[in-house]
Design a protein around this motif. Structure first.
Motif, mmCIF file in Angstrom:
data_model
loop_
_atom_site.group_PDB
_atom_site.id
_atom_site.type_symbol
_atom_site.label_atom_id
_atom_site.label_comp_id
_atom_site.label_asym_id
_atom_site.label_seq_id
_atom_site.Cartn_x
_atom_site.Cartn_y
_atom_site.Cartn_z
ATOM 1 N N PHE A 24 0.778 -0.896 -0.129
ATOM 2 C CA PHE A 24 -0.042 0.138 -0.042
ATOM 3 C C PHE A 24 0.844 1.395 -0.066
ATOM 4 O O PHE A 24 0.755 2.193 -0.613
ATOM 5 N N SER A 35 -3.398 10.658 4.734
ATOM 6 C CA SER A 35 -2.822 9.986 5.852
ATOM 7 C C SER A 35 -1.923 10.913 6.469
ATOM 8 O O SER A 35 -1.260 11.696 5.944
ATOM 9 N N TRP A 65 -7.966 0.932 8.429
ATOM 10 C CA TRP A 65 -7.332 0.390 7.642
ATOM 11 C C TRP A 65 -7.311 -1.198 7.169
ATOM 12 O O TRP A 65 -6.634 -1.287 5.858
ATOM 13 N N GLN A 75 0.780 4.360 -2.707
ATOM 14 C CA GLN A 75 0.250 5.373 -2.435
ATOM 15 C C GLN A 75 0.989 6.488 -1.863
ATOM 16 O O GLN A 75 0.820 7.562 -1.645
ATOM 17 N N GLN A 128 -8.764 -0.427 3.878
ATOM 18 C CA GLN A 128 -7.783 0.548 2.793
ATOM 19 C C GLN A 128 -6.815 -0.536 2.181
ATOM 20 O O GLN A 128 -6.313 -0.445 0.865
ATOM 21 N N LEU A 156 -15.951 4.744 0.177
ATOM 22 C CA LEU A 156 -15.183 5.336 1.135
ATOM 23 C C LEU A 156 -15.576 6.644 1.643
ATOM 24 O O LEU A 156 -15.012 7.001 2.645
ATOM 25 N N TYR A 192 -13.465 -4.423 -1.742
ATOM 26 C CA TYR A 192 -12.930 -3.089 -1.507
ATOM 27 C C TYR A 192 -13.708 -2.145 -2.622
ATOM 28 O O TYR A 192 -14.149 -1.026 -1.925
ATOM 29 N N THR A 247 -9.225 13.545 2.064
ATOM 30 C CA THR A 247 -8.346 12.585 3.059
ATOM 31 C C THR A 247 -7.057 12.606 2.469
ATOM 32 O O THR A 247 -6.508 12.386 1.671
ATOM 33 N N LEU A 260 -10.221 6.471 8.042
ATOM 34 C CA LEU A 260 -10.256 7.445 7.324
ATOM 35 C C LEU A 260 -10.833 8.860 7.853
ATOM 36 O O LEU A 260 -10.520 9.884 7.319
ATOM 37 N N PRO A 302 -1.263 3.484 5.200
ATOM 38 C CA PRO A 302 -2.914 3.575 5.481
ATOM 39 C C PRO A 302 -3.096 3.972 6.844
ATOM 40 O O PRO A 302 -2.317 3.914 7.909
#
Length: 217
Positions: free
Chosen positions: A69, A198, A88, A73, A91, A107, A102, A196, A81, A77
């Motif tokens: 992930f 992280s 997570w 990304q 995610q 989301l 998913y 959003t 969120l 994660p």
């Protein structure tokens, strides 16, 4: 006639000698019971060792999924969120071969307005078999608020937790989170996530990734 009777008597004697007596049967049953009692703990220990091995393997797979992930990304994660939104677990679903599940998640919406099929979907790798089998939970309050609610909220559980650091209070809502996984910096309007981001990346592990827990059982 005499010869015939002699043969019959011999046959009866042969049959009587080949049969088990009640005492012999009881002795055999007792021996089998002792053997089973001796073998049962060993079998249970072997099964428990296999379950523990599966738990460890699940943790390894979760770690790999989180790293994949991050590679994709460029961030870890988040623990969640946003308040009452996807965790997570959600995610990393594409990285544990659960892409279809998913894609079924919205989301931007909170957990409580997801479809029941999504809420109740269970991922075997999220359970530790030494603790319990796959089970569903129903709660009567909105998560992280403590507000009682009369509605039923069925949902799948998990036996692993992300590292939110060390502080007092809830991991997902505390702004002082200093762990590997913290709640994302999200803008939520009318229970919908508008943006959003992280809070943590691999570069934030100043003491090295080998010294930091990502997920624990």
């Amino acid at each position: 006639m005499k010869s015939y009777r002699s043969k019959m008597q011999k046959n009866r004697m042969h049959r009587s000698r080949s049969a088990f007596t009640l005492i012999e049967l009881l002795v055999v049953i007792a021996i089998i019971s002792v053997l089973v009692s001796l073998l049962l703990p060993a079998v249970q220990q072997a099964r428990e060792a296999a379950r523990r091995s599966q738990c460890s393997n699940n943790l390894k797979q979760l770690g790999l999924a989180i790293h994949n992930f991050e590679n994709s990304q460029q961030t870890l994660p988040s623990s969640r969120l946003g308040p009452q939104h996807g965790t997570w677990f959600v995610q990393i679903l594409p990285y544990v071969e659960q892409t279809n599940l998913y894609n079924s998640w919205n989301l931007t919406n909170s957990y409580y307005v997801q479809t029941q099929q999504v809420q109740m979907a269970q991922v075997p790798g999220f359970y530790c078999p030494t603790r319990r089998a796959n089970v569903l939970s129903t709660q009567f309050e909105i998560s992280s608020t403590g507000i009682p609610d009369s509605n039923l909220y069925p949902g799948a559980l998990g036996d692993y937790a992300g590292n939110g650091g060390q502080f007092a209070g809830s991991i997902v809502d505390n702004p002082l989170c200093n762990g590997a996984m913290c709640q994302a910096n999200s803008v939520v309007i009318n229970s919908q996530i508008v943006t959003t981001k992280s809070q943590t990346k691999m570069r934030d592990f100043t003491d090295g990734t080998s010294q930091t827990f990502l997920v624990g059982e």
